[in-house]
Design an enzyme around this catalytic site. Structure first.
Site, PDB file in Angstrom:
ATOM      1  N   SER A   1       0.841  -1.199   0.000  1.00  0.00           N
ATOM      2  CA  SER A   1       0.000   0.000   0.000  1.00  0.00           C
ATOM      3  C   SER A   1       0.877   1.250   0.000  1.00  0.00           C
ATOM      4  O   SER A   1       1.910   1.298   0.669  1.00  0.00           O
ATOM      5  CB  SER A   1      -0.884  -0.012   1.251  1.00  0.00           C
TER       6      SER A   1
ATOM      7  N   VAL B   1       4.181   4.292   3.343  1.00  0.00           N
ATOM      8  CA  VAL B   1       4.243   3.181   2.409  1.00  0.00           C
ATOM      9  C   VAL B   1       4.287   1.916   3.274  1.00  0.00           C
ATOM     10  O   VAL B   1       4.987   1.884   4.280  1.00  0.00           O
ATOM     11  CB  VAL B   1       5.522   3.262   1.548  1.00  0.00           C
TER      12      VAL B   1
ATOM     13  N   ASP C   1      -9.044   8.586  12.151  1.00  0.00           N
ATOM     14  CA  ASP C   1      -9.226   8.299  10.708  1.00  0.00           C
ATOM     15  C   ASP C   1      -9.982   6.968  10.585  1.00  0.00           C
ATOM     16  O   ASP C   1      -9.513   6.014   9.962  1.00  0.00           O
ATOM     17  CB  ASP C   1      -7.852   8.213  10.025  1.00  0.00           C
TER      18      ASP C   1
HETATM   19  N1  LIG Z   1      -1.150  -4.586  10.752  1.00  0.00           N
HETATM   20  C1  LIG Z   1      -1.606  -4.702   9.511  1.00  0.00           C
HETATM   21  N2  LIG Z   1      -2.005  -5.915   9.029  1.00  0.00           N
HETATM   22  C2  LIG Z   1      -2.440  -6.057   7.758  1.00  0.00           C
HETATM   23  N3  LIG Z   1      -2.507  -5.044   6.872  1.00  0.00           N
HETATM   24  C3  LIG Z   1      -2.120  -3.826   7.279  1.00  0.00           C
HETATM   25  C4  LIG Z   1      -1.656  -3.579   8.609  1.00  0.00           C
HETATM   26  N4  LIG Z   1      -1.320  -2.272   8.712  1.00  0.00           N
HETATM   27  C5  LIG Z   1      -1.584  -1.726   7.508  1.00  0.00           C
HETATM   28  N5  LIG Z   1      -2.060  -2.643   6.636  1.00  0.00           N
HETATM   29  C6  LIG Z   1      -2.469  -2.434   5.232  1.00  0.00           C
HETATM   30  O1  LIG Z   1      -1.827  -1.286   4.706  1.00  0.00           O
HETATM   31  C7  LIG Z   1      -2.795  -0.274   4.408  1.00  0.00           C
HETATM   32  C8  LIG Z   1      -2.230   1.097   4.747  1.00  0.00           C
HETATM   33  O2  LIG Z   1      -1.857   1.128   6.115  1.00  0.00           O
HETATM   34  P1  LIG Z   1      -2.099   2.425   7.007  1.00  0.00           P
HETATM   35  O3  LIG Z   1      -3.561   2.801   6.902  1.00  0.00           O
HETATM   36  O4  LIG Z   1      -1.555   2.165   8.359  1.00  0.00           O
HETATM   37  O5  LIG Z   1      -1.172   3.486   6.242  1.00  0.00           O
HETATM   38  P2  LIG Z   1      -1.502   4.964   5.761  1.00  0.00           P
HETATM   39  O6  LIG Z   1      -0.357   5.455   4.959  1.00  0.00           O
HETATM   40  O7  LIG Z   1      -1.963   5.776   6.924  1.00  0.00           O
HETATM   41  O8  LIG Z   1      -2.710   4.704   4.761  1.00  0.00           O
HETATM   42  P3  LIG Z   1      -3.771   5.759   4.238  1.00  0.00           P
HETATM   43  O9  LIG Z   1      -3.057   7.019   3.890  1.00  0.00           O
HETATM   44  O10 LIG Z   1      -4.364   5.010   3.053  1.00  0.00           O
HETATM   45  O11 LIG Z   1      -4.767   5.896   5.394  1.00  0.00           O
HETATM   46  C9  LIG Z   1      -4.038  -0.645   5.211  1.00  0.00           C
HETATM   47  O12 LIG Z   1      -5.228  -0.159   4.640  1.00  0.00           O
HETATM   48  C10 LIG Z   1      -3.972  -2.173   5.201  1.00  0.00           C
HETATM   49  O13 LIG Z   1      -4.495  -2.687   3.990  1.00  0.00           O
END
Ligand SMILES: Nc1ncnc2c1ncn2[C@@H]1O[C@H](COP(=O)(O)OP(=O)(O)OP(=O)(O)O)[C@@H](O)[C@H]1O
Length: 267
Positions: free
Chosen positions: A23, A29, A165
């Site tokens: 992601s 990232v 969020d």
């Molecule tokens: N502990 C976890 N187990 C499984 N998948 C995870 C986990 N943490 C994150 N992910 C995956 O990675 C994605 C992005 O993680 P996270 O939301 O923490 O990052 P972010 O950069 O804040 O994302 P966004 O900007 O899209 O909110 C999550 O939507 C999920 O699909």
């Protein structure tokens, strides 16, 4: 851009830590790896598949002054890690287990949760789970899952923490041992905080309500009702004090919703 980040991370972690990009969000990232940072030779297997870990990396932002960027990265990485560590200790609350933090370089290593849903329905977050069930939208498993999601939010709030969020993608479902039911986990505490403000709690509830309305509009009324039933259950169990607090949060939630409506009418 993303290949550049993958190369930077691969170089930093060395070839001993293979990574897979899963992601790229606004804030970070996210990668998976089968390697535990403290026991790199100890690759565990579950059902013959290697156990995965999550590596969340906050890349430097080129538009920020480098010194401020470093301070912000350190602050946000530390703050999310601290929050995860505290929340993990709350009885009944489900969040990923924090494994390691490298705050100066923006890395958080944590437990991987969830799985791929059957029939190409995607990763097991609440959003995809509800899509998967859209042919039989009010079945008992959906109802039970949404009630339990509400309970998780109730537990978070009653302990005076807010998510910041709370979208349906930030709720990951883990299969229960019976292989039928699902256990909800809250992830992504990048905007989370310790807060006893009813406003913050009302906003959390509103953000999730909006997320469900926008992706599952036909079924959203019942879904949101079940979420609030689960949420209320946690407060109602606390006697008079809990009931009073619940009333305040639900009232503020209604106010936040009203403000949201006014804003969207004015445009
Ligand atoms: N502990 C976890 N187990 C499984 N998948 C995870 C986990 N943490 C994150 N992910 C995956 O990675 C994605 C992005 O993680 P996270 O939301 O923490 O990052 P972010 O950069 O804040 O994302 P966004 O900007 O899209 O909110 C999550 O939507 C999920 O699909």
């Amino acid at each position: 851009m993303s290949q550049e980040i993958v190369d930077t991370v691969s170089q930093y972690l060395t070839p001993n830590v293979p990574i897979k990009l899963i992601s790229q969000g606004a804030e970070a990232v996210v990668f998976t790896t089968p390697i535990h940072p403290y026991c790199p030779s100890d690759e565990k297997l579950i059902d013959d598949k290697p156990v995965q870990y999550i590596i969340k990396y906050r890349a430097p932002k080129q538009y920020r002054h480098p010194i401020i960027d470093k301070q912000l990265t350190k602050h946000r990485t530390l703050s999310e890690s601290r929050l995860l560590a505290k929340l993990y200790l709350i009885k009944g609350l489900h969040v990923p287990k924090l494994i390691a933090t490298d705050s100066y370089n923006g890395y958080i290593w944590q437990e991987f949760l969830g799985e791929d849903l059957p029939n190409d329905c995607g990763f097991s977050n609440l959003k995809n789970f509800l899509w998967m069930n859209s042919k039989d939208p009010y079945n008992d498993i959906v109802k039970d899952t949404l009630f339990k999601v509400g309970e998780q939010i109730g537990l978070l709030h009653i302990n005076d923490y807010c998510h910041g969020d709370l979208t349906s993608s930030n709720i990951v479902l883990v299969r229960d041992t019976d292989n039928i039911n699902w256990i909800p986990y809250l992830i992504d505490f990048g905007l989370g905080s310790q807060s006893n403000m009813v406003e913050d709690k009302g906003v959390d509830l509103y953000v999730l309500e909006r997320a469900i309305i926008s992706t599952h509009s036909t079924f959203a009324d019942r879904y949101n009702e079940w979420l609030i039933e689960g949420f209320s259950n946690v407060y109602n169990k606390q006697g008079k004090g809990g009931v009073k607090k619940l009333g305040e949060i639900l009232k503020r939630f209604a106010d936040v919703r009203m403000r949201g409506r006014k804003r969207s009418m004015i445009g």
